[in-house]
Design a protein around this motif. Sequence first.
Motif, PDB file in Angstrom:
ATOM      1  N   THR A   1       1.113  -0.964   0.139  1.00 52.40           N
ATOM      2  CA  THR A   1       0.047  -0.037   0.240  1.00 52.40           C
ATOM      3  C   THR A   1       1.090   1.127  -0.193  1.00 52.40           C
ATOM      4  O   THR A   1       1.997   0.959   0.503  1.00 52.40           O
ATOM      5  N   ALA A   2       0.485   2.030  -0.128  1.00 53.94           N
ATOM      6  CA  ALA A   2       1.296   3.358  -0.329  1.00 53.94           C
ATOM      7  C   ALA A   2       1.262   4.286   0.607  1.00 53.94           C
ATOM      8  O   ALA A   2       0.986   3.810   2.243  1.00 53.94           O
ATOM      9  N   ASP A   3       2.643   5.011   0.881  1.00 53.01           N
ATOM     10  CA  ASP A   3       3.147   5.281   2.222  1.00 53.01           C
ATOM     11  C   ASP A   3       2.373   6.321   2.499  1.00 53.01           C
ATOM     12  O   ASP A   3       2.483   7.016   3.870  1.00 53.01           O
ATOM     13  N   ASN A   4       1.786   7.062   0.881  1.00 56.75           N
ATOM     14  CA  ASN A   4       1.254   8.469   1.729  1.00 56.75           C
ATOM     15  C   ASN A   4      -0.416   8.518   2.280  1.00 56.75           C
ATOM     16  O   ASN A   4      -1.014   9.268   2.161  1.00 56.75           O
ATOM     17  N   VAL A   5      -0.520   7.257   2.673  1.00 51.79           N
ATOM     18  CA  VAL A   5      -2.275   6.858   2.559  1.00 51.79           C
ATOM     19  C   VAL A   5      -1.989   6.653   4.114  1.00 51.79           C
ATOM     20  O   VAL A   5      -1.866   5.572   4.750  1.00 51.79           O
TER      21      VAL A   5
END
Length: 310
Positions: A66-70
């Motif tokens: 999963t994206a780190d910025n989420v």
Amino acid sequence: QIVVLDEADRMLDMGFLPDISRILNLLPKQRQSLMFSATFSEEIKKLAANFLHDPQLIEVARRNATADNVTQEVFKLHESEKVAALLELLSTRGPDGGRLTQVLVFVNAKIECRRLARQLQKAGINADAIHGDKTQDERMKALEGFKTDAIEVLVATDVAARGLDIVELPVVINYDVPFAAEDYIHRIGRTGRAGLSGLTIMLMTGSDARAVTAIEKLTKQKFQIGTLNVTQRPRAERSDYRERPVRRDALERRPERASTPAPAPVDDFFSKPYEASTSDVAKVEAPKEAVTSRSQKPAKVSALLGGTRR
């Protein structure tokens, strides 16, 4: 020639394999095939090898990551509290504790998608639904209204989990925990795109524990499960319980009820004291003769059965 298969894992896993094989057989043998997906299991890789020759795997991020910025949040609650919890999140998780205006809400079933959209509309939220039973034109209109902020909340099934690009989508809410762990990655991938930050919230119940564990195993992370203090609204205050107005002319046409009839006279037979009559005395004395006659019958019967001789 170049062949491109986007969301290749779903294309090969949802019954499209015969159609894809038929199309590829009509193309030249010398071609370049490209397959893209955010989730690619080993089984799908083996299946894709049937269409590829000397393939090369290119990964731009860790597999099934999963994206780190989420930011991902998970709340555990009872099934009966989910609608109230969603309304509370929509009204309090916006900027400065205000209202959220552009939210994509995922559910697992089409009937639940329609029902939840109606409940949000009754609560005063401009919501719409997008699912597999809607035509392509209806989906495009709902999606266009959502992109232009004409629709505040878009309730969707997994038909919107892949291939949907919405610029600056701030929040994704998993009202239902997805059945397949891979779908969770695609759902939350609708936010936090192009390097922007995003927020995802998932509502789970006690029966979703196994599905949540599968998501943790796939994404190699551990959720911090929180709780929500949900305030249930009284039934009288709910917008879906409305009193129907009574028409005045209907009251005028209503027939008058007949007056209560007078009670029937009570027979005094059950209240009078008992008085013996001559017929009653005869009935009482009659059994003496019957006893005498019955006393003679046993002797005859015993003789017939081999009783005592006289």
